[in-house]
Design an enzyme around this catalytic site. Structure first.
Site, PDB file in Angstrom:
ATOM      1  N   LEU A   5       0.921  -1.050   0.022  1.00 54.72           N
ATOM      2  CA  LEU A   5      -0.078  -0.183  -0.059  1.00 54.72           C
ATOM      3  C   LEU A   5       1.041   1.378   0.111  1.00 54.72           C
ATOM      4  O   LEU A   5       2.209   1.112   0.323  1.00 54.72           O
ATOM      5  CB  LEU A   5      -0.746  -0.018   1.165  1.00 54.72           C
ATOM      6  CG  LEU A   5      -1.952  -1.216   1.292  1.00 54.72           C
ATOM      7  CD1 LEU A   5      -2.618  -1.098   2.708  1.00 54.72           C
ATOM      8  CD2 LEU A   5      -2.883  -1.062   0.026  1.00 54.72           C
ATOM      9  N   SER A   6       0.347   2.371  -0.398  1.00 51.73           N
ATOM     10  CA  SER A   6       1.099   3.677  -0.417  1.00 51.73           C
ATOM     11  C   SER A   6       1.751   3.706   0.915  1.00 51.73           C
ATOM     12  O   SER A   6       2.868   4.481   1.045  1.00 51.73           O
ATOM     13  CB  SER A   6       0.494   4.728  -0.787  1.00 51.73           C
ATOM     14  OG  SER A   6      -0.736   4.914   0.189  1.00 51.73           O
ATOM     15  N   GLU A   7       0.963   3.567   1.877  1.00 55.12           N
ATOM     16  CA  GLU A   7       1.778   3.511   3.436  1.00 55.12           C
ATOM     17  C   GLU A   7       1.280   2.433   4.543  1.00 55.12           C
ATOM     18  O   GLU A   7       0.023   2.200   4.317  1.00 55.12           O
ATOM     19  CB  GLU A   7       1.381   4.984   4.069  1.00 55.12           C
ATOM     20  CG  GLU A   7       1.915   6.163   3.350  1.00 55.12           C
ATOM     21  CD  GLU A   7       3.197   6.479   3.188  1.00 55.12           C
ATOM     22  OE1 GLU A   7       3.738   5.814   4.152  1.00 55.12           O
ATOM     23  OE2 GLU A   7       3.589   7.400   2.502  1.00 55.12           O
ATOM     24  N   THR A   8       2.000   2.201   5.040  1.00 54.77           N
ATOM     25  CA  THR A   8       1.903   1.401   6.362  1.00 54.77           C
ATOM     26  C   THR A   8       2.318   2.052   7.468  1.00 54.77           C
ATOM     27  O   THR A   8       3.437   2.556   7.727  1.00 54.77           O
ATOM     28  CB  THR A   8       2.421  -0.056   6.302  1.00 54.77           C
ATOM     29  OG1 THR A   8       2.035  -0.916   5.258  1.00 54.77           O
ATOM     30  CG2 THR A   8       2.173  -1.020   7.714  1.00 54.77           C
TER      31      THR A   8
END
Length: 280
Positions: free
Chosen positions: A44-47
């Site tokens: 994902l774009s961020e974790t």
């Protein structure tokens, strides 16, 4: 270990920007390599990873953010997603505020009576700069103006109009060659924005690209709005605006400019609640 995926700045599932959130029981983070490995696995774009800070008088949780390839200094949508998870767990009540210690200092989030979450972030410093060489090659169109954002580390490019922005077909390798790891393109909203399509109204539009960080196009970027808020609030002479990030998923960010702080408001929805079967 529990892992949740949350659509942030989203009014409905599968819109906005998904972020994975892991709340840790321990009062320390695992090794960086393990945090990065899981972020790469999730892709994902961020974790976001957070753990409690019982002995810190200035913050309640430590918070870090990882793209699939690197750790970043600031992320709005993953902070919103983390606040949403805390609210779901009964750790952030209506009218309450939670404070996060991050690489960008202490950031906070509050929960409004209608369920909206509001982030309190530092306002980016905008400095006009010449439009860099390579913009036309990267996006297939020229920019009318450009700004450096200082420590935010983003390049902001203003395009001619909303139609031009929506129709961009960027070349990722050429975008990555521009002089910033994150490139934000923006334009004023078309005069008919929201009226014909049935979308909510908005005051400005944006898209965000970070191919060098493993994110060809970010669906909704809260931190970018700390630069877009002062730009468009001064242009439109209003402190509170609504920004539309016109990605494939789309998402709306309510911005309120308060001097050196910018409030970012939005909703979030949990779409996945899972158990991690391996040790972090």
């Amino acid at each position: 270990m529990r892992l949740r995926t949350v659509d942030a700045f989203a009014a409905a599932p599968y819109t906005g920007n998904p972020a994975a959130v892991v709340l840790l029981d321990a009062n320390a983070f695992p090794e960086d390599s393990r945090l990065q490995a899981l972020a790469g696995e999730l892709n994902l774009s961020e974790t976001a990873y957070a753990h409690p800070l019982p002995d810190d008088p200035e913050a309640d949780w430590a918070l870090r953010w990882f793209t699939p390839t690197t750790e970043v200094d600031m992320c709005g949508h993953a902070t919103l997603a983390t606040a949403h998870v805390l609210a779901d767990d009964g750790l952030l009540g209506e009218g309450e505020r939670v404070r996060f210690r991050t690489r960008s200092g202490v950031l906070s989030a509050s929960r409004e009576p209608d369920g909206t979450l509001t982030l309190d972030f530092p306002t980016a410093e905008l400095t006009p700069v010449p439009v860099p060489d390579g913009v036309r090659q990267a996006f297939g169109t020229d920019a009318v103006a450009a700004w450096d954002t200082g420590t935010l580390g983003m390049l902001v490019l203003e395009l001619a109009d909303e139609k031009t922005l929506r129709e961009l077909a960027p070349a990722p390798a050429d975008v990555a060659a521009l002089p910033a790891p994150v490139v934000v393109v923006t334009a004023a909203a078309a005069s008919s924005s929201g009226s014909a399509s049935g979308e909510p109204g908005h005051d400005f539009v944006s898209r965000v690209f970070a191919p060098s960080q493993g994110i060809p196009e970010d669906p909704v970027t809260g931190s970018a709005h700390t630069a877009l808020a002062p730009l468009w609030s001064r242009r439109l002479d209003r402190d509170t605006l609504t920004g539309l990030q016109a990605s494939r998923r789309t998402g709306y960010v309510r911005t309120t400019l308060r001097g050196d702080r910018t409030l970012l408001g939005g909703q979030a929805i949990t779409v996945l609640d899972a158990a991690l079967r391996t040790q972090l």
